[in-house]
Design a protein around this motif. Structure first.
Motif, mmCIF file in Angstrom:
data_model
loop_
_atom_site.group_PDB
_atom_site.id
_atom_site.type_symbol
_atom_site.label_atom_id
_atom_site.label_comp_id
_atom_site.label_asym_id
_atom_site.label_seq_id
_atom_site.Cartn_x
_atom_site.Cartn_y
_atom_site.Cartn_z
ATOM 1 N N ASN A 92 17.863 82.598 -21.810
ATOM 2 C CA ASN A 92 16.824 82.262 -20.822
ATOM 3 C C ASN A 92 16.937 83.124 -19.569
ATOM 4 O O ASN A 92 16.787 82.625 -18.439
ATOM 5 N N TYR B 201 7.070 82.678 -22.138
ATOM 6 C CA TYR B 201 6.713 83.163 -20.808
ATOM 7 C C TYR B 201 6.917 84.669 -20.717
ATOM 8 O O TYR B 201 7.997 85.176 -21.045
ATOM 9 N N ALA C 63 16.181 81.195 -16.077
ATOM 10 C CA ALA C 63 15.077 80.238 -16.106
ATOM 11 C C ALA C 63 15.530 78.925 -16.725
ATOM 12 O O ALA C 63 16.206 78.912 -17.758
ATOM 13 N N SER C 64 15.146 77.849 -16.081
ATOM 14 C CA SER C 64 15.436 76.525 -16.637
ATOM 15 C C SER C 64 14.175 76.009 -17.309
ATOM 16 O O SER C 64 13.349 75.326 -16.679
ATOM 17 N N VAL C 65 14.021 76.363 -18.546
ATOM 18 C CA VAL C 65 12.863 75.943 -19.327
ATOM 19 C C VAL C 65 13.248 76.031 -20.791
ATOM 20 O O VAL C 65 13.988 76.921 -21.196
ATOM 21 N N ARG C 66 12.727 75.105 -21.601
ATOM 22 C CA ARG C 66 13.113 75.085 -23.014
ATOM 23 C C ARG C 66 12.432 76.176 -23.814
ATOM 24 O O ARG C 66 12.969 76.635 -24.830
ATOM 25 N N THR C 67 11.245 76.600 -23.344
ATOM 26 C CA THR C 67 10.457 77.555 -24.118
ATOM 27 C C THR C 67 10.361 78.888 -23.394
ATOM 28 O O THR C 67 9.270 79.420 -23.169
ATOM 29 N N PHE C 68 11.494 79.451 -23.034
ATOM 30 C CA PHE C 68 11.520 80.687 -22.248
ATOM 31 C C PHE C 68 10.752 81.805 -22.939
ATOM 32 O O PHE C 68 10.082 82.602 -22.302
ATOM 33 N N GLN D 263 7.444 72.386 -15.852
ATOM 34 C CA GLN D 263 7.928 73.029 -14.636
ATOM 35 C C GLN D 263 9.018 74.033 -14.996
ATOM 36 O O GLN D 263 9.877 73.755 -15.830
ATOM 37 N N VAL D 264 8.973 75.182 -14.365
ATOM 38 C CA VAL D 264 9.945 76.243 -14.607
ATOM 39 C C VAL D 264 10.658 76.541 -13.300
ATOM 40 O O VAL D 264 10.017 76.776 -12.273
ATOM 41 N N GLN D 265 11.964 76.520 -13.338
ATOM 42 C CA GLN D 265 12.755 76.915 -12.177
ATOM 43 C C GLN D 265 13.413 78.260 -12.461
ATOM 44 O O GLN D 265 14.001 78.451 -13.531
ATOM 45 N N TYR E 209 5.008 80.594 -11.576
ATOM 46 C CA TYR E 209 6.356 80.211 -11.161
ATOM 47 C C TYR E 209 7.082 81.402 -10.558
ATOM 48 O O TYR E 209 7.048 82.503 -11.110
#
Length: 125
Positions: A77, A32, A24-29, A1-3, A114
């Motif tokens: 991010n 994307y 973005a709150s994601v580890r693998t920005f 999930q990406v916020q 997202y």
């Protein structure tokens, strides 16, 4: 999930500038592709700009080419949209979007999985 959380919108006079940010709150920005879209009242959501995973490729709608610049900082991010020489017709809610597919660079909103909540940009004449 990406916020995704946009910021930086506001009211500006024609000819002015704004810088939008999207965190973005994601580890693998970096996996994307990121896009900016906008929607004015009574109109469909339209493509503004997109940037590839590493930032090496950028794409713009003709209406903003030469005035807007998209960039990203994968260490933070965050994707940015620098908007210069703003016009009243740029008034809209601006959304950032994220997707891992090549389709994300097509200019269509359909591939994006997202979306942020949007930030209002109002340009007065």
């Amino acid at each position: 999930q990406v916020q995704l959380v946009e910021s930086g919108g506001g009211l500006v006079q024609a000819g002015g500038s704004l810088r939008l940010s999207c965190a973005a709150s994601v580890r693998t920005f970096s996996s994307y592709a990121m896009g900016w879209f906008r929607q004015a009242p009574g109109k469909e959501r339209e493509f503004v700009s997109a940037i590839s995973w590493s930032g090496g490729s950028t794409f713009y709608a003709d209406s903003v080419k030469g005035r807007f610049t998209i960039s990203r900082d994968n260490a933070k991010n965050t994707v940015y949209l620098q908007m210069n020489s703003l016009k009243p017709e740029d008034t809209a809610v601006y959304y950032c979007a994220a997707d891992q597919s090549f389709g994300a660079l097509s200019g269509s909103p359909l591939p994006y999985d997202y979306w942020g909540q949007g930030t209002q940009v109002t340009v007065s004449s």
